[in-house]
Write a protein that holds these residues in place. Structure first.
Motif, PDB file in Angstrom:
ATOM      1  N   ALA A 139     -63.289  -5.154  70.262  1.00  0.00           N
ATOM      2  CA  ALA A 139     -64.221  -5.931  71.084  1.00  0.00           C
ATOM      3  C   ALA A 139     -63.544  -7.170  71.661  1.00  0.00           C
ATOM      4  O   ALA A 139     -63.864  -7.612  72.765  1.00  0.00           O
ATOM      5  CB  ALA A 139     -65.445  -6.333  70.262  1.00  0.00           C
ATOM      6  N   ASP A 143     -61.847  -3.499  76.635  1.00  0.00           N
ATOM      7  CA  ASP A 143     -63.171  -3.408  77.262  1.00  0.00           C
ATOM      8  C   ASP A 143     -63.950  -2.197  76.759  1.00  0.00           C
ATOM      9  O   ASP A 143     -64.970  -1.821  77.338  1.00  0.00           O
ATOM     10  CB  ASP A 143     -63.050  -3.370  78.788  1.00  0.00           C
ATOM     11  CG  ASP A 143     -62.267  -2.159  79.301  1.00  0.00           C
ATOM     12  OD1 ASP A 143     -61.892  -1.300  78.485  1.00  0.00           O
ATOM     13  OD2 ASP A 143     -62.033  -2.081  80.519  1.00  0.00           O
ATOM     14  N   GLU A 146     -67.519  -3.110  75.425  1.00  0.00           N
ATOM     15  CA  GLU A 146     -68.340  -3.496  76.574  1.00  0.00           C
ATOM     16  C   GLU A 146     -68.796  -2.265  77.349  1.00  0.00           C
ATOM     17  O   GLU A 146     -69.913  -2.209  77.858  1.00  0.00           O
ATOM     18  CB  GLU A 146     -67.537  -4.431  77.475  1.00  0.00           C
ATOM     19  CG  GLU A 146     -68.318  -4.992  78.646  1.00  0.00           C
ATOM     20  CD  GLU A 146     -67.491  -5.989  79.448  1.00  0.00           C
ATOM     21  OE1 GLU A 146     -67.198  -5.719  80.628  1.00  0.00           O
ATOM     22  OE2 GLU A 146     -67.130  -7.038  78.880  1.00  0.00           O
ATOM     23  N   LYS A 147     -67.912  -1.257  77.441  1.00  0.00           N
ATOM     24  CA  LYS A 147     -68.246  -0.013  78.154  1.00  0.00           C
ATOM     25  C   LYS A 147     -68.993   0.976  77.267  1.00  0.00           C
ATOM     26  O   LYS A 147     -69.343   2.060  77.725  1.00  0.00           O
ATOM     27  CB  LYS A 147     -66.970   0.644  78.685  1.00  0.00           C
ATOM     28  CG  LYS A 147     -66.247  -0.144  79.756  1.00  0.00           C
ATOM     29  CD  LYS A 147     -65.115   0.645  80.391  1.00  0.00           C
ATOM     30  CE  LYS A 147     -64.051   1.029  79.407  1.00  0.00           C
ATOM     31  NZ  LYS A 147     -62.878   1.657  80.070  1.00  0.00           N
ATOM     32  N   ARG A 148     -69.207   0.599  75.998  1.00  0.00           N
ATOM     33  CA  ARG A 148     -69.856   1.469  75.006  1.00  0.00           C
ATOM     34  C   ARG A 148     -69.075   2.770  74.819  1.00  0.00           C
ATOM     35  O   ARG A 148     -69.640   3.841  74.581  1.00  0.00           O
ATOM     36  CB  ARG A 148     -71.310   1.799  75.419  1.00  0.00           C
ATOM     37  CG  ARG A 148     -72.126   0.620  75.902  1.00  0.00           C
ATOM     38  CD  ARG A 148     -72.330  -0.413  74.809  1.00  0.00           C
ATOM     39  NE  ARG A 148     -73.224   0.052  73.760  1.00  0.00           N
ATOM     40  CZ  ARG A 148     -73.555  -0.662  72.681  1.00  0.00           C
ATOM     41  NH1 ARG A 148     -73.042  -1.881  72.513  1.00  0.00           N
ATOM     42  NH2 ARG A 148     -74.368  -0.167  71.775  1.00  0.00           N
ATOM     43  N   TYR A 200     -58.055  -7.892  79.844  1.00  0.00           N
ATOM     44  CA  TYR A 200     -58.514  -8.100  78.472  1.00  0.00           C
ATOM     45  C   TYR A 200     -57.370  -8.289  77.471  1.00  0.00           C
ATOM     46  O   TYR A 200     -57.627  -8.476  76.289  1.00  0.00           O
ATOM     47  CB  TYR A 200     -59.393  -6.929  78.019  1.00  0.00           C
ATOM     48  CG  TYR A 200     -60.784  -6.949  78.600  1.00  0.00           C
ATOM     49  CD1 TYR A 200     -61.859  -7.444  77.865  1.00  0.00           C
ATOM     50  CD2 TYR A 200     -61.040  -6.477  79.882  1.00  0.00           C
ATOM     51  CE1 TYR A 200     -63.146  -7.469  78.387  1.00  0.00           C
ATOM     52  CE2 TYR A 200     -62.322  -6.499  80.428  1.00  0.00           C
ATOM     53  CZ  TYR A 200     -63.366  -7.000  79.668  1.00  0.00           C
ATOM     54  OH  TYR A 200     -64.641  -7.026  80.210  1.00  0.00           O
ATOM     55  N   SER A 224     -58.545  -3.512  85.259  1.00  0.00           N
ATOM     56  CA  SER A 224     -59.292  -3.016  84.100  1.00  0.00           C
ATOM     57  C   SER A 224     -58.338  -2.863  82.927  1.00  0.00           C
ATOM     58  O   SER A 224     -57.115  -2.907  83.079  1.00  0.00           O
ATOM     59  CB  SER A 224     -59.950  -1.662  84.420  1.00  0.00           C
ATOM     60  OG  SER A 224     -58.955  -0.692  84.731  1.00  0.00           O
ATOM     61  N   GLU A 232     -57.866   2.863  77.147  1.00  0.00           N
ATOM     62  CA  GLU A 232     -58.985   2.300  77.903  1.00  0.00           C
ATOM     63  C   GLU A 232     -59.023   2.866  79.328  1.00  0.00           C
ATOM     64  O   GLU A 232     -60.077   3.215  79.840  1.00  0.00           O
ATOM     65  CB  GLU A 232     -58.862   0.778  77.986  1.00  0.00           C
ATOM     66  CG  GLU A 232     -58.931   0.065  76.653  1.00  0.00           C
ATOM     67  CD  GLU A 232     -58.581  -1.407  76.808  1.00  0.00           C
ATOM     68  OE1 GLU A 232     -59.431  -2.156  77.339  1.00  0.00           O
ATOM     69  OE2 GLU A 232     -57.459  -1.801  76.432  1.00  0.00           O
TER      70      GLU A 232
END
Length: 292
Positions: A139, A143, A146-148, A200, A224, A232
């Motif tokens: 977390a 990401d 955040e993107k589940r 991130y 991203s 990711e």
């Protein structure tokens, strides 16, 4: 059994590539611990002709007393102290994130380095506790939460917990810290290097510092991903490595120049980045004085 550190792993990977898979030359790539291992491979073995990192960080080294090392030290202190004043855009964001990481998310590193067996066996015996640790770290530096997108996190959990590898994984922190591996990097690595900056990733240096440590031939600012961009956003990750290999690394030329990887920081770079040293030194002095 004898301890295994990043340099030992670098030796094993080079043996795999050259002896096991019979490659004469290759590119080393890594992030997280892999970034350290890839750097050791690149600086140690001439079979490695290029380097690509998705954790683009270069910290000052206590053993580096060169002008470039002094420059890196001053810039690191100044950028972390006043990112909004000295940097802009993504680079300012990276230094704010790095400062926050050092302030609120670094205690686990010392715990792992000082008491790996205590922490490791505790996590191995408590799958809920180990999963909570992974969720917290993912977390903070990716990401995915955040993107589940929890599948990569669960996969990481099963690979480590299911094979009873939690403690051996954590021990790498101890072996790295107590062998002072951070001071064993060359102050400048003159080998074609590709770097990718993700929003991130908590461990990043501004490009001016990276240029003092690497022969940067490709620098990508991605929109991203983070510390684990390979899971990711694998398409962005794979394309950046492929682009680096296609556009930057010409193997015949890279092989011919492999002996130059051990040369120091070029004079033109020293002169280019030496200009701001006086105001950086003054600023660093003001910051240090305010802390005393």
């Amino acid at each position: 059994e004898s301890a295994v550190n990043c340099q030992d792993i670098a030796r094993l990977f080079n043996k795999l590539m050259t002896k096991g898979l019979s490659y004469r030359h290759y590119i080393a790539q890594g992030g997280d611990w892999g970034a350290l291992i890839a750097r050791f491979i690149a600086q140690t073995y001439d079979s490695c002709v290029a380097l690509h990192l998705h954790m683009p960080v270069a910290f000052p080294q206590g053993s580096d007393t060169s002008l470039g090392g002094f420059n890196k030290l001053l810039r690191t202190v100044a950028y972390l102290s006043a990112p909004n004043l000295l940097l802009s855009g993504r680079e300012a964001d990276t230094q704010r994130r790095l400062a926050r990481t050092m302030r609120v998310n670094s205690a686990y590193f010392l715990q792992f380095a000082q008491s790996p067996n205590t922490i490791g066996f505790g996590m191995q015996e408590s799958p809920a506790g180990f999963l909570a640790h992974l969720l917290e770290k993912f977390a903070f530096c990716t990401d995915l939460v955040e993107k589940r997108d929890f599948t990569p996190i669960y996969t990481t959990f099963m690979v480590l917990w299911g094979t009873h590898s939690v403690t051996s994984c954590i021990r790498l922190y101890r072996e790295t810290m107590f062998s002072n591996e951070g001071d064993k990097f060359k102050s400048y690595l003159n080998i074609p290097t590709g770097l990718i900056s993700t929003p991130y990733e908590p461990l990043q240096s501004p490009r001016s510092i990276l240029e003092l440590s690497f022969n940067v031939c490709q620098y990508t600012v991605a929109n991203s991903g983070g510390h684990c961009v390979q899971i990711e956003d694998p398409a962005v990750y794979a394309e950046d490595i492929a682009a680096f290999a296609r556009r930057t690394v010409h193997f015949d030329d890279a092989v011919a120049r492999v002996g130059q990887k051990h040369r120091g920081l070029p004079l033109r770079k020293q002169l280019r980045y030496a200009g701001p040293l006086v105001p950086f030194a003054v600023g660093a002095g003001i910051v240090l004085r305010s802390m005393l």
